[in-house]
Motif scaffolding. Sequence first.
Motif, mmCIF file in Angstrom:
data_model
loop_
_atom_site.group_PDB
_atom_site.id
_atom_site.type_symbol
_atom_site.label_atom_id
_atom_site.label_comp_id
_atom_site.label_asym_id
_atom_site.label_seq_id
_atom_site.Cartn_x
_atom_site.Cartn_y
_atom_site.Cartn_z
ATOM 1 N N LYS A 295 -8.997 -6.306 -1.682
ATOM 2 C CA LYS A 295 -8.672 -4.974 -1.173
ATOM 3 C C LYS A 295 -9.371 -4.702 0.148
ATOM 4 O O LYS A 295 -8.772 -4.144 1.073
ATOM 5 C CB LYS A 295 -9.065 -3.920 -2.209
ATOM 6 N N ASN A 296 -10.633 -5.105 0.267
ATOM 7 C CA ASN A 296 -11.373 -4.863 1.506
ATOM 8 C C ASN A 296 -10.769 -5.630 2.676
ATOM 9 O O ASN A 296 -10.682 -5.115 3.797
ATOM 10 C CB ASN A 296 -12.841 -5.259 1.332
ATOM 11 N N GLU A 299 -7.490 -3.985 3.770
ATOM 12 C CA GLU A 299 -7.770 -2.769 4.529
ATOM 13 C C GLU A 299 -8.244 -3.108 5.937
ATOM 14 O O GLU A 299 -7.844 -2.460 6.918
ATOM 15 C CB GLU A 299 -8.837 -1.943 3.803
ATOM 16 N N ARG A 302 -5.264 -4.202 8.006
ATOM 17 C CA ARG A 302 -4.453 -3.055 8.393
ATOM 18 C C ARG A 302 -5.106 -2.306 9.556
ATOM 19 O O ARG A 302 -4.434 -1.915 10.519
ATOM 20 C CB ARG A 302 -4.249 -2.109 7.208
ATOM 21 N N ASN A 303 -6.420 -2.106 9.480
ATOM 22 C CA ASN A 303 -7.123 -1.406 10.560
ATOM 23 C C ASN A 303 -7.065 -2.200 11.860
ATOM 24 O O ASN A 303 -6.955 -1.619 12.952
ATOM 25 C CB ASN A 303 -8.583 -1.169 10.166
#
Length: 312
Positions: A295-296, A299, A302-303
């Motif tokens: 998940k990290n 994320e 995506r950033n």
Amino acid sequence: MERGNQTGISEFLLLGLSDRMEQQQLLFVLFLCLYLLGVLGSLLIILAVISDPHLHTPMYFFLTNLSLADVCFLSTTVPKMLVNIQTHNKSISFAVCLVQMYFFILFGSLDHFLLTGMAYDRYVAICHPLHYTTMMSPRLCALMAGGSWLISSLHSLTHTLLVVRLSFCSKREILHFFCELYQILKLSCSSIIINKAMVFVFATVIALPPFIGLLFSYIRIISTILRIPSAGGRWKAFSTCGSHLSVVSLFYSTTFGTYLFPASTQAFSKGLIASVLYTVVIPTVNPFIYSLRNKNMKEALRNTFKRKSVFP
């Protein structure tokens, strides 16, 4: 002492995976796609970790090193194979063959050490969470990564120098798509006792202890997870090491498949398939395993893409 390449052989022939023209074109497209996917995926992971401060932790520090090693591992064998297929030329010079063998052993060994370091990181995080910060200090992580690079370089250099001293006669066909150590030793017409002895010594002294440490780490991790009372807690703990465990399983199953088959024609074909998985497929899928199951990491990616779109 014997001088290397006494008989004047200036090149070897990489027989590759197939002699059929239609299969070669299919292999070219397949391996080109795998190479581009693997390099792009690994570089994205490196970029995401560097650009996201939340990922500046020991786990992602080792992952960055692993991604860099995977890019180099893929680049050691695949580009030369693609060039040979496209030009219909199977030759590789003696010097380039030695360089390819050196870097193949280097980055293969480096993957082995880095996966062990990542297993130790997960062991500390799950079994000793209160002491994680002190046990996995930046200094220790730097020493582990630097030691992995140093030992892998010395390991590779030793095997390469031992091959340089060998003599090669008329046989120059390598039954592989890259210069693999065992295949090169088969072509030598001088004694390879020292080479075989050093392979055994390095396997015993360098490869075996980290592998035992990796197994010990995961035995302790699994036993700790099983003692967690709630199913949710067990799943949360397992999810922190699930991606790494998947990569470890793929890496060592294909490695053993490559080097533990007996010398027979049927076993050789199986070993060749395992070798393709080990040298090409595994480095390609590694970044996707870590990004899709983390998940990290998702994320952070995506950033990263958002920042790229805002600042073209």
